[in-house]
Design a protein around this motif. Structure first.
Motif, PDB file in Angstrom:
ATOM      1  N   UNK A   4       0.851  -1.184   0.000  1.00  0.00           N
ATOM      2  CA  UNK A   4       0.000   0.000   0.000  1.00  0.00           C
ATOM      3  C   UNK A   4       0.884   1.231   0.000  1.00  0.00           C
ATOM      4  N   UNK A   5       0.393   2.367  -0.522  1.00  0.00           N
ATOM      5  CA  UNK A   5       1.199   3.589  -0.579  1.00  0.00           C
ATOM      6  C   UNK A   5       1.346   4.307   0.756  1.00  0.00           C
ATOM      7  N   UNK A   6       0.722   3.772   1.784  1.00  0.00           N
ATOM      8  CA  UNK A   6       0.806   4.312   3.136  1.00  0.00           C
ATOM      9  C   UNK A   6       0.429   3.195   4.105  1.00  0.00           C
ATOM     10  N   UNK A   7       0.110   3.522   5.365  1.00  0.00           N
ATOM     11  CA  UNK A   7      -0.290   2.486   6.324  1.00  0.00           C
ATOM     12  C   UNK A   7      -1.350   1.557   5.759  1.00  0.00           C
ATOM     13  N   UNK A   8      -1.188   0.269   5.988  1.00  0.00           N
ATOM     14  CA  UNK A   8      -2.077  -0.722   5.410  1.00  0.00           C
ATOM     15  C   UNK A   8      -3.503  -0.568   5.933  1.00  0.00           C
ATOM     16  N   UNK A   9      -4.489  -0.510   5.038  1.00  0.00           N
ATOM     17  CA  UNK A   9      -5.879  -0.427   5.485  1.00  0.00           C
ATOM     18  C   UNK A   9      -6.302  -1.702   6.205  1.00  0.00           C
ATOM     19  N   UNK A  10      -7.148  -1.537   7.192  1.00  0.00           N
ATOM     20  CA  UNK A  10      -7.631  -2.693   7.933  1.00  0.00           C
ATOM     21  C   UNK A  10      -6.667  -3.217   8.969  1.00  0.00           C
ATOM     22  N   UNK A  11      -5.537  -2.557   9.148  1.00  0.00           N
ATOM     23  CA  UNK A  11      -4.545  -2.954  10.145  1.00  0.00           C
ATOM     24  C   UNK A  11      -4.429  -1.848  11.196  1.00  0.00           C
ATOM     25  N   UNK A  12      -3.963  -2.162  12.401  1.00  0.00           N
ATOM     26  CA  UNK A  12      -3.720  -1.120  13.396  1.00  0.00           C
ATOM     27  C   UNK A  12      -2.754  -0.081  12.832  1.00  0.00           C
ATOM     28  N   UNK A  13      -3.048   1.176  13.045  1.00  0.00           N
ATOM     29  CA  UNK A  13      -2.194   2.234  12.518  1.00  0.00           C
ATOM     30  C   UNK A  13      -0.820   2.188  13.191  1.00  0.00           C
ATOM     31  N   UNK A  14       0.269   2.127  12.398  1.00  0.00           N
ATOM     32  CA  UNK A  14       1.598   1.963  12.990  1.00  0.00           C
ATOM     33  C   UNK A  14       2.086   3.176  13.763  1.00  0.00           C
ATOM     34  N   UNK A  15       1.529   4.361  13.487  1.00  0.00           N
ATOM     35  CA  UNK A  15       1.896   5.536  14.277  1.00  0.00           C
ATOM     36  C   UNK A  15       1.190   5.487  15.631  1.00  0.00           C
ATOM     37  N   UNK A  16      -0.081   5.115  15.619  1.00  0.00           N
ATOM     38  CA  UNK A  16      -0.855   5.033  16.856  1.00  0.00           C
ATOM     39  C   UNK A  16      -0.308   3.950  17.774  1.00  0.00           C
ATOM     40  N   UNK A  17       0.101   2.822  17.202  1.00  0.00           N
ATOM     41  CA  UNK A  17       0.629   1.718  18.010  1.00  0.00           C
ATOM     42  C   UNK A  17       2.119   1.885  18.310  1.00  0.00           C
ATOM     43  N   UNK A  18       2.701   2.971  17.846  1.00  0.00           N
ATOM     44  CA  UNK A  18       4.121   3.265  18.062  1.00  0.00           C
ATOM     45  C   UNK A  18       5.016   2.172  17.489  1.00  0.00           C
ATOM     46  N   UNK A  19       4.653   1.713  16.266  1.00  0.00           N
ATOM     47  CA  UNK A  19       5.422   0.656  15.618  1.00  0.00           C
ATOM     48  C   UNK A  19       6.502   1.203  14.695  1.00  0.00           C
ATOM     49  N   UNK A  20       6.367   2.462  14.263  1.00  0.00           N
ATOM     50  CA  UNK A  20       7.358   3.066  13.380  1.00  0.00           C
ATOM     51  C   UNK A  20       7.634   4.502  13.834  1.00  0.00           C
ATOM     52  N   UNK A  21       8.782   5.010  13.397  1.00  0.00           N
ATOM     53  CA  UNK A  21       9.164   6.377  13.739  1.00  0.00           C
ATOM     54  C   UNK A  21       9.101   7.319  12.539  1.00  0.00           C
ATOM     55  N   UNK A  22       9.384   6.803  11.353  1.00  0.00           N
ATOM     56  CA  UNK A  22       9.433   7.662  10.168  1.00  0.00           C
ATOM     57  C   UNK A  22       9.010   6.848   8.959  1.00  0.00           C
ATOM     58  N   UNK A  23       8.149   7.448   8.121  1.00  0.00           N
ATOM     59  CA  UNK A  23       7.640   6.749   6.940  1.00  0.00           C
ATOM     60  C   UNK A  23       7.790   7.599   5.692  1.00  0.00           C
ATOM     61  N   UNK A  24       8.221   6.946   4.637  1.00  0.00           N
ATOM     62  CA  UNK A  24       8.208   7.544   3.301  1.00  0.00           C
ATOM     63  C   UNK A  24       6.946   7.026   2.618  1.00  0.00           C
ATOM     64  N   UNK A  25       6.065   7.919   2.212  1.00  0.00           N
ATOM     65  CA  UNK A  25       4.798   7.512   1.614  1.00  0.00           C
ATOM     66  C   UNK A  25       4.405   8.467   0.498  1.00  0.00           C
ATOM     67  N   UNK A  26       3.305   8.171  -0.174  1.00  0.00           N
ATOM     68  CA  UNK A  26       2.853   9.012  -1.278  1.00  0.00           C
ATOM     69  C   UNK A  26       2.066  10.216  -0.755  1.00  0.00           C
ATOM     70  N   UNK A  27       1.955  11.272  -1.561  1.00  0.00           N
ATOM     71  CA  UNK A  27       1.166  12.435  -1.130  1.00  0.00           C
ATOM     72  C   UNK A  27      -0.280  12.088  -0.796  1.00  0.00           C
ATOM     73  N   UNK A  28      -0.919  11.236  -1.601  1.00  0.00           N
ATOM     74  CA  UNK A  28      -2.306  10.879  -1.327  1.00  0.00           C
ATOM     75  C   UNK A  28      -2.434  10.117  -0.024  1.00  0.00           C
ATOM     76  N   UNK A  29      -1.498   9.226   0.241  1.00  0.00           N
ATOM     77  CA  UNK A  29      -1.542   8.466   1.499  1.00  0.00           C
ATOM     78  C   UNK A  29      -1.414   9.395   2.690  1.00  0.00           C
ATOM     79  N   UNK A  30      -0.565  10.415   2.589  1.00  0.00           N
ATOM     80  CA  UNK A  30      -0.409  11.361   3.691  1.00  0.00           C
ATOM     81  C   UNK A  30      -1.693  12.158   3.917  1.00  0.00           C
ATOM     82  N   UNK A  31      -2.309  12.613   2.845  1.00  0.00           N
ATOM     83  CA  UNK A  31      -3.562  13.368   2.979  1.00  0.00           C
ATOM     84  C   UNK A  31      -4.640  12.494   3.606  1.00  0.00           C
ATOM     85  N   UNK A  32      -4.717  11.246   3.192  1.00  0.00           N
ATOM     86  CA  UNK A  32      -5.697  10.335   3.788  1.00  0.00           C
ATOM     87  C   UNK A  32      -5.434  10.133   5.273  1.00  0.00           C
ATOM     88  N   UNK A  33      -4.167  10.092   5.649  1.00  0.00           N
ATOM     89  CA  UNK A  33      -3.786   9.927   7.047  1.00  0.00           C
ATOM     90  C   UNK A  33      -4.265  11.124   7.874  1.00  0.00           C
TER      91      UNK A  33
END
Length: 285
Positions: free
Chosen positions: A48-77
């Motif tokens: 997926x171009x950002x956090x996987x849909x249907x999965x716990x959000x990795x920022x909320x669960x503190x699973x990642x610190x920094x992500x490279x993603x697409x502009x659309x994925x960031x806006x959706x976030x």
């Protein structure tokens, strides 16, 4: 026995592969380790171009610190109400013929196989073709095309058939193999992989380039300390000034990093609003 390190851990993830090479993000990981004083790891997530849909959000669960993603994925976030992620105010700049001043933003290249050149001189000549696209919400692969069609008074039914490729790299391969007649691909994907194609990809013709589009976002976990975020920004802004690292980045077309802000991504929302008008529907894709 190895002594525990007192360096801060930095967990990176890239959602930009395989359209952009994973080696680019391995380079940035190594650079940040050296320049920001971290011990970094990199996760490759191509589904997926950002956090996987249907999965716990990795920022909320503190699973990642920094992500490279697409502009659309960031806006959706952001528009989805995520309160645990924020934009790191810096973005990469890549080489492109339409960007001689090296300003932020990237481009979508509309490509055809050279064998179609006799009959296809402009975008309007693509009516009825088999069109490849990376995924439905890709800014450079879908949204810019839907907006262009709307401006022509058309919708996605303009194409005779469409095929969801899953990545810009795969779209490029489909056009090269004549399994699709045309596609819009991330220009940075085309520029990098062209060097690996026979005759430097002479069988691919760029019909036109659309852009600049809102740049690639770098998104960080809000739990990171302000001191570390500041070190990351400073390191990236100095990337091109370090002869060793900057020179290695040019292999991928990466020229430098420049300041960025959340307001830049209002342009993505404008694209999304435009294609939601009657007569344009992502359902065609």
């Amino acid at each position: 026995m190895a002594m525990p390190s007192d360096k801060q851990r930095l967990r990176l993830v890239t959602h930009m592969c395989p359209s952009l090479p994973v080696e680019l993000y391995e380079l940035l990981m190594s650079y940040l380790e050296d320049e920001a004083g971290c011990e970094a790891t990199l996760q490759y997530e191509s589904r997926a171009p950002g956090p996987l849909p249907g999965r716990p959000d990795p920022f909320t669960t503190d699973a990642i610190d920094l992500a490279f993603m697409t502009p659309t994925a960031f806006v959706n976030l952001v528009d989805g109400g995520n309160s645990d992620a924020e934009l790191l105010p810096v973005t990469p700049v890549f080489c492109h013929a339409k960007n001689p001043r090296e300003e932020k933003g990237y481009y979508a290249d509309i490509i055809i196989h050279k064998d179609r050149s006799k009959h296809v001189k402009e975008f309007a000549d693509l009516r009825g073709c088999r069109w490849a696209y990376s995924h439905e919400e890709s800014l450079s692969g879908s949204l810019v095309v839907l907006k262009k069609l709307r401006e022509m008074g058309e919708n996605a039914a303009f194409f005779g058939d469409t095929v969801r490729s899953g990545s810009h790299l795969r779209s490029l391969q489909l056009v090269l193999g004549k399994k699709a007649e045309a596609a819009a691909v991330d220009a940075n994907c085309l520029a990098y992989y062209r060097s690996y194609l026979q005759d430097w990809g002479r069988d691919i013709k760029v019909l036109e380039s659309i852009g600049p589009l809102p740049p690639y976002p770098i998104v960080v976990n809000k739990r990171l300390s302000d001191a570390l975020k500041a070190r990351l920004v400073e390191a990236l802004l100095n990337f091109s000034e370090t002869k060793f690292w900057g020179g290695r980045g040019e292999v991928y077309g990466l020229r430098k990093f420049v300041p960025n802000s959340a307001g830049t991504y209002e342009g993505v929302r404008e694209y999304k609003r435009d294609v939601e008008q009657p007569g344009i529907g992502l359902r065609y894709y």
